[in-house]
Enzyme design. Structure first.
Site, mmCIF file in Angstrom:
data_model
loop_
_atom_site.group_PDB
_atom_site.id
_atom_site.type_symbol
_atom_site.label_atom_id
_atom_site.label_comp_id
_atom_site.label_asym_id
_atom_site.label_seq_id
_atom_site.Cartn_x
_atom_site.Cartn_y
_atom_site.Cartn_z
ATOM 1 N N ARG A 1 13.390 11.086 0.117
ATOM 2 C CA ARG A 1 14.804 11.000 -0.285
ATOM 3 C C ARG A 1 15.153 9.626 -0.862
ATOM 4 O O ARG A 1 16.239 9.096 -0.632
ATOM 5 C CB ARG A 1 15.728 11.293 0.909
ATOM 6 C CG ARG A 1 15.627 12.687 1.503
ATOM 7 C CD ARG A 1 16.104 13.759 0.543
ATOM 8 N NE ARG A 1 16.209 15.053 1.177
ATOM 9 C CZ ARG A 1 15.220 15.948 1.247
ATOM 10 N NH1 ARG A 1 14.030 15.686 0.707
ATOM 11 N NH2 ARG A 1 15.418 17.121 1.833
ATOM 12 N N SER B 1 22.130 18.702 3.703
ATOM 13 C CA SER B 1 21.921 17.837 4.874
ATOM 14 C C SER B 1 22.776 16.590 4.722
ATOM 15 O O SER B 1 22.685 15.897 3.706
ATOM 16 C CB SER B 1 20.455 17.391 4.969
ATOM 17 O OG SER B 1 19.601 18.494 5.068
ATOM 18 N N GLU C 1 22.502 10.867 3.902
ATOM 19 C CA GLU C 1 21.852 11.217 2.637
ATOM 20 C C GLU C 1 22.916 11.365 1.545
ATOM 21 O O GLU C 1 22.703 11.028 0.384
ATOM 22 C CB GLU C 1 21.093 12.548 2.816
ATOM 23 C CG GLU C 1 20.504 13.054 1.517
ATOM 24 C CD GLU C 1 19.873 14.436 1.633
ATOM 25 O OE1 GLU C 1 19.023 14.649 2.497
ATOM 26 O OE2 GLU C 1 20.239 15.296 0.814
HETATM 27 P P1 FAD Z 1 25.486 14.363 -7.844
HETATM 28 O O1 FAD Z 1 26.050 14.582 -6.501
HETATM 29 O O2 FAD Z 1 26.342 14.655 -9.012
HETATM 30 O O3 FAD Z 1 24.948 12.856 -7.917
HETATM 31 C C1 FAD Z 1 24.122 12.346 -6.879
HETATM 32 C C2 FAD Z 1 23.863 10.847 -7.113
HETATM 33 O O4 FAD Z 1 23.105 10.662 -8.305
HETATM 34 C C3 FAD Z 1 25.149 10.052 -7.347
HETATM 35 O O5 FAD Z 1 24.978 8.773 -6.797
HETATM 36 C C4 FAD Z 1 25.277 9.965 -8.859
HETATM 37 O O6 FAD Z 1 25.992 8.811 -9.280
HETATM 38 C C5 FAD Z 1 23.821 9.885 -9.269
HETATM 39 N N1 FAD Z 1 23.536 10.524 -10.575
HETATM 40 C C6 FAD Z 1 23.743 11.820 -10.908
HETATM 41 N N2 FAD Z 1 23.266 12.073 -12.136
HETATM 42 C C7 FAD Z 1 22.765 10.891 -12.599
HETATM 43 C C8 FAD Z 1 22.113 10.494 -13.807
HETATM 44 N N3 FAD Z 1 21.887 11.360 -14.815
HETATM 45 N N4 FAD Z 1 21.678 9.212 -13.929
HETATM 46 C C9 FAD Z 1 21.878 8.331 -12.915
HETATM 47 N N5 FAD Z 1 22.503 8.629 -11.766
HETATM 48 C C10 FAD Z 1 22.941 9.907 -11.602
HETATM 49 N N6 FAD Z 1 18.531 18.034 -1.629
HETATM 50 C C11 FAD Z 1 17.200 18.078 -1.368
HETATM 51 O O7 FAD Z 1 16.478 17.101 -1.652
HETATM 52 N N7 FAD Z 1 16.626 19.165 -0.784
HETATM 53 C C12 FAD Z 1 17.328 20.249 -0.441
HETATM 54 O O8 FAD Z 1 16.770 21.210 0.073
HETATM 55 C C13 FAD Z 1 18.725 20.255 -0.723
HETATM 56 N N8 FAD Z 1 19.488 21.321 -0.386
HETATM 57 C C14 FAD Z 1 20.820 21.305 -0.625
HETATM 58 C C15 FAD Z 1 21.579 22.432 -0.267
HETATM 59 C C16 FAD Z 1 22.947 22.455 -0.504
HETATM 60 C C17 FAD Z 1 23.742 23.669 -0.099
HETATM 61 C C18 FAD Z 1 23.585 21.349 -1.124
HETATM 62 C C19 FAD Z 1 25.051 21.381 -1.410
HETATM 63 C C20 FAD Z 1 22.844 20.209 -1.473
HETATM 64 C C21 FAD Z 1 21.456 20.177 -1.221
HETATM 65 N N9 FAD Z 1 20.659 19.068 -1.555
HETATM 66 C C22 FAD Z 1 19.305 19.097 -1.327
HETATM 67 C C23 FAD Z 1 21.274 17.856 -2.137
HETATM 68 C C24 FAD Z 1 21.511 17.930 -3.676
HETATM 69 O O9 FAD Z 1 21.405 19.255 -4.121
HETATM 70 C C25 FAD Z 1 20.537 17.063 -4.454
HETATM 71 O O10 FAD Z 1 20.647 15.715 -4.043
HETATM 72 C C26 FAD Z 1 20.775 17.123 -5.966
HETATM 73 O O11 FAD Z 1 19.704 16.489 -6.632
HETATM 74 C C27 FAD Z 1 22.091 16.493 -6.393
HETATM 75 O O12 FAD Z 1 22.327 16.797 -7.767
HETATM 76 P P2 FAD Z 1 23.767 16.622 -8.412
HETATM 77 O O13 FAD Z 1 23.628 16.735 -9.889
HETATM 78 O O14 FAD Z 1 24.717 17.569 -7.780
HETATM 79 O O15 FAD Z 1 24.086 15.133 -7.979
HETATM 80 N N1 EPU Z 2 17.072 22.395 14.562
HETATM 81 C C1 EPU Z 2 17.741 22.420 15.763
HETATM 82 N N2 EPU Z 2 18.890 23.147 15.835
HETATM 83 C C2 EPU Z 2 19.376 23.850 14.787
HETATM 84 C C3 EPU Z 2 18.700 23.817 13.541
HETATM 85 C C4 EPU Z 2 17.531 23.064 13.461
HETATM 86 O O1 EPU Z 2 17.313 21.805 16.748
HETATM 87 O O2 EPU Z 2 20.421 24.488 14.928
HETATM 88 C C5 EPU Z 2 15.806 21.627 14.492
HETATM 89 C C6 EPU Z 2 14.596 22.540 14.716
HETATM 90 O O3 EPU Z 2 13.653 21.809 15.461
HETATM 91 C C7 EPU Z 2 14.095 22.776 13.299
HETATM 92 C C8 EPU Z 2 14.386 21.415 12.669
HETATM 93 O O4 EPU Z 2 15.661 21.032 13.211
HETATM 94 O O5 EPU Z 2 12.719 23.061 13.273
HETATM 95 C C9 EPU Z 2 14.407 21.386 11.153
HETATM 96 O O6 EPU Z 2 15.406 22.250 10.656
HETATM 97 P P1 EPU Z 2 15.300 22.870 9.177
HETATM 98 O O7 EPU Z 2 13.998 23.562 8.996
HETATM 99 O O8 EPU Z 2 16.554 23.632 8.923
HETATM 100 O O9 EPU Z 2 15.200 21.618 8.211
HETATM 101 P P2 EPU Z 2 15.961 20.211 8.182
HETATM 102 O O10 EPU Z 2 15.041 19.150 8.655
HETATM 103 O O11 EPU Z 2 17.299 20.285 8.823
HETATM 104 C C10 EPU Z 2 15.129 19.550 5.789
HETATM 105 C C11 EPU Z 2 15.767 18.941 4.585
HETATM 106 C C12 EPU Z 2 16.447 20.025 3.762
HETATM 107 C C13 EPU Z 2 15.388 21.017 3.307
HETATM 108 C C14 EPU Z 2 14.720 21.627 4.543
HETATM 109 C C15 EPU Z 2 13.553 22.534 4.181
HETATM 110 C C16 EPU Z 2 16.342 16.636 5.091
HETATM 111 C C17 EPU Z 2 17.417 15.676 5.452
HETATM 112 N N3 EPU Z 2 16.720 17.917 4.983
HETATM 113 O O12 EPU Z 2 16.177 20.066 6.590
HETATM 114 O O13 EPU Z 2 17.047 19.425 2.619
HETATM 115 O O14 EPU Z 2 15.950 22.034 2.519
HETATM 116 O O15 EPU Z 2 14.196 20.575 5.393
HETATM 117 O O16 EPU Z 2 12.469 21.776 3.740
HETATM 118 O O17 EPU Z 2 15.195 16.237 4.903
HETATM 119 C C18 EPU Z 2 19.056 18.370 1.859
HETATM 120 O O18 EPU Z 2 18.366 17.350 1.684
HETATM 121 O O19 EPU Z 2 20.280 18.426 1.563
HETATM 122 C C19 EPU Z 2 18.419 19.564 2.429
HETATM 123 C C20 EPU Z 2 19.096 20.683 2.701
#
Ligand code: FAD
Ligand code: EPU
Length: 332
Positions: free
Chosen positions: A156, A224, A320
């Site tokens: 991240r 997250s 994050e």
């Molecule tokens: P924004 O929120 O618009 O911007 C994020 C940051 O980047 C800001 O600081 C902004 O200023 C900067 N920025 C944006 N575009 C540019 C650019 N072109 N040049 C320079 N800076 C820029 N993330 C994960 O890693 N794994 C996941 O599994 C994951 N699951 C998600 C699930 C949900 C339901 C949600 C809502 C979010 C999740 N995220 C996850 C977080 C998010 O989707 C990512 O961080 C994504 O890359 C953000 O993209 P955005 O365009 O919406 O960014």
């Molecule tokens: N857990 C609990 N209670 C709950 C749910 C989860 O204790 O109610 C514990 C369990 O031990 C479970 C662990 O948390 O095994 C991990 O949970 P999960 O698999 O849902 O993944 P996460 O660690 O919460 C991360 C990323 C996600 C990504 C998933 C899948 C981060 C901060 N988050 O979540 O990314 O999609 O793994 O790889 O690394 C994001 O960055 O926005 C994001 C959604």
């Protein structure tokens, strides 16, 4: 004033002073000629940004589009404009038989934001496929390119959150997808699939994400809220004296990653709510706007979680999600 509710997935009813769009790379010269250099926020789809209150600066919204694909006998090389939707790119690559992105299906946001926090899920981080990142250098007023090695990718994290923070507008991301790429299915629950194809992984990841994560179109959220903390073996041992087992993943000989969701769950935060912002019942690492939430409620809840985790486990959680206040980014 420009309403921000639809421009960030948390959906708070906030606004910004004004907004400009980047539609072509050439727009960047004129935009940064006019915008005060400290007074702007670059925005993709707002899925990792929360506007806690009215923002006093200019939103610079990325609308750059275009995908170029080159293919040779070993690999696909893609050059993708930063305003393209990430998930649409995953679907497109699968449709042309270029594999590797399937584990990252359904992550919201733009392609340009993907390298910034090195998006990751289900055993893959995007850095694996990034060959270089092109950007507009704001202080120098010119275009530049960084090779993979110079992006300082980590969990991240990347150079764009540090040395190049607010100094670079990512314009294009260049990806290499090797034709011999193997399907990554070691991460639960993908490991239950029998000899999965990239399409199987794609569908499974979508199914699991729909089950676990609230849909931001229904319940505002930014995924997250905190990163999963990396702690020393000593801290793990101390926690294991009181809680057993403690879920963890080895990062190095001396450190492990503990799921922040588990830490928050142990402290009973699921369902806790302040001013319309709630700790989600199914995934406590996700904080949600139940509809009428506001930035004050989010800060109260997030700060309490951070403090309680620190008091109980001696672990400092790091958010994050980017928190934007009246004058720009704020910390918890
Ligand atoms: P924004 O929120 O618009 O911007 C994020 C940051 O980047 C800001 O600081 C902004 O200023 C900067 N920025 C944006 N575009 C540019 C650019 N072109 N040049 C320079 N800076 C820029 N993330 C994960 O890693 N794994 C996941 O599994 C994951 N699951 C998600 C699930 C949900 C339901 C949600 C809502 C979010 C999740 N995220 C996850 C977080 C998010 O989707 C990512 O961080 C994504 O890359 C953000 O993209 P955005 O365009 O919406 O960014
Ligand atoms: N857990 C609990 N209670 C709950 C749910 C989860 O204790 O109610 C514990 C369990 O031990 C479970 C662990 O948390 O095994 C991990 O949970 P999960 O698999 O849902 O993944 P996460 O660690 O919460 C991360 C990323 C996600 C990504 C998933 C899948 C981060 C901060 N988050 O979540 O990314 O999609 O793994 O790889 O690394 C994001 O960055 O926005 C994001 C959604």
């Amino acid at each position: 004033m420009v309403p921000l509710k639809k421009l960030h997935t948390f959906g708070f009813e906030t606004s910004a002073r004004d907004l400009v769009e980047i539609n072509t790379e050439a727009d960047l010269f004129s935009i940064f000629d006019c915008v005060n250099t400290t007074d702007y926020y670059l925005l993709g789809e707002g899925s990792n940004s929360v506007f806690l209150e009215d923002y006093s600066g200019t939103i610079i919204l990325n609308k750059l589009t275009g995908i170029d694909v080159q293919e040779n006998s070993d690999e696909f090389n893609l050059s993708v404009a930063s305003g393209e939707s990430w998930h649409s790119l995953v679907e497109y690559t699968l449709s042309i038989g270029a594999f590797g992105f399937e584990n990252l299906a359904l992550i919201p946001g733009t392609v340009g934001a993907a390298p910034i926090q090195n998006i990751g899920a289900y055993g893959v981080e995007i850095e694996k496929f990034i060959s270089s990142v092109e950007y507009y250098d704001i202080p120098k007023g010119c275009f530049n390119v960084l090779s993979h090695l110079n992006c300082a990718f980590a969990y991240r994290d990347s150079i764009f959150k540090h040395r190049l923070f607010n100094k670079a507008v990512i314009t294009k991301v260049n990806f290499t997808l090797p034709k011999k790429n193997t399907v990554e299915s070691s991460y639960a629950p993908l490991n239950q699939l029998d000899k999965p194809t990239p399409h199987d992984v794609f569908h499974k990841v979508i199914e699991v994400r729909r089950e676990k994560l609230p849909n931001p179109k229904v319940l505002g959220n930014a995924g997250s809220f905190f990163k999963n903390p990396v702690v020393t073996n000593e801290i793990l041992k101390k926690i294991e004296k009181h809680y057993n087992p403690v879920p963890h993943f080895r990062v190095s000989k001396t450190t492990v990653k503990i799921p922040a969701a588990w830490l928050i769950d142990q402290l009973g935060f699921k369902g806790k709510m302040y001013l319309g912002v709630k700790c989600h019942e199914r995934q406590p690492l996700v904080l949600v706007n139940i509809g009428n939430g506001n930035g004050e409620g989010l800060l109260m809840l997030a700060r309490e979680i951070k403090q309680d985790v620190y008091n109980t486990f001696a672990i400092e959680l790091e958010n994050e999600v980017r928190l934007v206040g009246n004058r720009g980014l704020i910390s918890l």
